[in-house]
Scaffold this motif. Sequence first.
Motif, PDB file in Angstrom:
ATOM      1  N   ALA A 119      -3.958  -3.631   4.155  1.00  0.00           N
ATOM      2  CA  ALA A 119      -3.625  -3.151   2.812  1.00  0.00           C
ATOM      3  C   ALA A 119      -2.365  -2.289   2.815  1.00  0.00           C
ATOM      4  O   ALA A 119      -1.535  -2.373   1.903  1.00  0.00           O
ATOM      5  CB  ALA A 119      -4.807  -2.357   2.238  1.00  0.00           C
ATOM      6  N   HIS A 120      -2.200  -1.460   3.856  1.00  0.00           N
ATOM      7  CA  HIS A 120      -1.029  -0.602   3.942  1.00  0.00           C
ATOM      8  C   HIS A 120       0.245  -1.429   4.103  1.00  0.00           C
ATOM      9  O   HIS A 120       1.268  -1.158   3.474  1.00  0.00           O
ATOM     10  CB  HIS A 120      -1.185   0.362   5.120  1.00  0.00           C
TER      11      HIS A 120
ATOM     12  N   LEU B 106       0.614  -4.471   3.135  1.00  0.00           N
ATOM     13  CA  LEU B 106       0.803  -5.216   1.885  1.00  0.00           C
ATOM     14  C   LEU B 106       1.625  -4.412   0.872  1.00  0.00           C
ATOM     15  O   LEU B 106       2.385  -4.969   0.092  1.00  0.00           O
ATOM     16  CB  LEU B 106      -0.571  -5.538   1.289  1.00  0.00           C
ATOM     17  N   GLY B 107       1.479  -3.094   0.913  1.00  0.00           N
ATOM     18  CA  GLY B 107       2.165  -2.263  -0.069  1.00  0.00           C
ATOM     19  C   GLY B 107       3.432  -1.597   0.419  1.00  0.00           C
ATOM     20  O   GLY B 107       4.012  -0.776  -0.303  1.00  0.00           O
TER      21      GLY B 107
ATOM     22  N   LEU C 268      -1.373  -7.767  -6.740  1.00  0.00           N
ATOM     23  CA  LEU C 268      -1.569  -6.837  -5.622  1.00  0.00           C
ATOM     24  C   LEU C 268      -2.679  -5.835  -5.923  1.00  0.00           C
ATOM     25  O   LEU C 268      -3.471  -5.489  -5.036  1.00  0.00           O
ATOM     26  CB  LEU C 268      -0.259  -6.096  -5.324  1.00  0.00           C
TER      27      LEU C 268
ATOM     28  N   SER D 114      -5.992  -5.741  -3.622  1.00  0.00           N
ATOM     29  CA  SER D 114      -6.216  -4.508  -2.853  1.00  0.00           C
ATOM     30  C   SER D 114      -7.553  -3.880  -3.212  1.00  0.00           C
ATOM     31  O   SER D 114      -8.299  -3.415  -2.325  1.00  0.00           O
ATOM     32  CB  SER D 114      -5.081  -3.510  -3.133  1.00  0.00           C
TER      33      SER D 114
ATOM     34  N   LEU E 150     -10.772  -3.300  -0.592  1.00  0.00           N
ATOM     35  CA  LEU E 150     -11.385  -1.991  -0.351  1.00  0.00           C
ATOM     36  C   LEU E 150     -12.854  -1.982  -0.766  1.00  0.00           C
ATOM     37  O   LEU E 150     -13.700  -1.403  -0.079  1.00  0.00           O
ATOM     38  CB  LEU E 150     -10.612  -0.916  -1.110  1.00  0.00           C
TER      39      LEU E 150
END
Length: 225
Positions: free
Chosen positions: A154-155, A157-158, A200, A204, A208
């Motif tokens: 996730a990190h 991805l952003g 996104l 995301s 989570l």
Amino acid sequence: MADLQPLWLSFKLAAVTTIFLLVIGLPIAAWLSESKCRLKPLAEALISLPLVLPPSVIGFYLLIAFSPANAFGGWLVSWFNIRLLFTFSGLVVGSVLYSLPFMVHPVQSALQSLPRNLAEASYTMGRSKTETFFKILLPNVRPALITGTVLTFAHTLGEFGLVLMIGGGLPGVTKVASVAIYNEAEALNFHAAHVYSAILLVISFCILLTVYTVNKGRTNKRVVI
């Protein structure tokens, strides 16, 4: 309709980075969890730097390091014909360095919380250190492993500042979704920016939610050997 290429590149970058960090991060976490070396605080500080530094700072120094005009970048080009600046490979290297603490810290903390006699009992049963790690210790820290894997994905991805500094946003090569959102918003094309952002956001959140749901059922399980 918005171009989906940046989204594909973002997911590809996140997946490749996560795989590399599973290979690199787990041995580092295992070493940090049991090491009494004097250099351990130095290693922990270096690994944790991305948590406190702005991504643009790391991106700037990687931009300098990867440049063929400087020592490291020139060495890669002259000896291996590898160029990292403004390439997808460069994004992977930068993302691995930038997301390293998100994989290492959860697994390290979980390993340190396990009873010390767990590994010793495994050794007395004839298992090697590698077998003990993969068959005994790692299964007992599975929630932390899942958390580290998902946080890394996730990190990555952003990511924005770092990928823009060393990737430059080349269409089809280094233009990931976060850069595409910035470009579309700057061009006042808010519809396309909204499409990228909404996709996104939803993905995301689902990732989570899945992690918290899965981990909820595992946190109270007993240690197994």
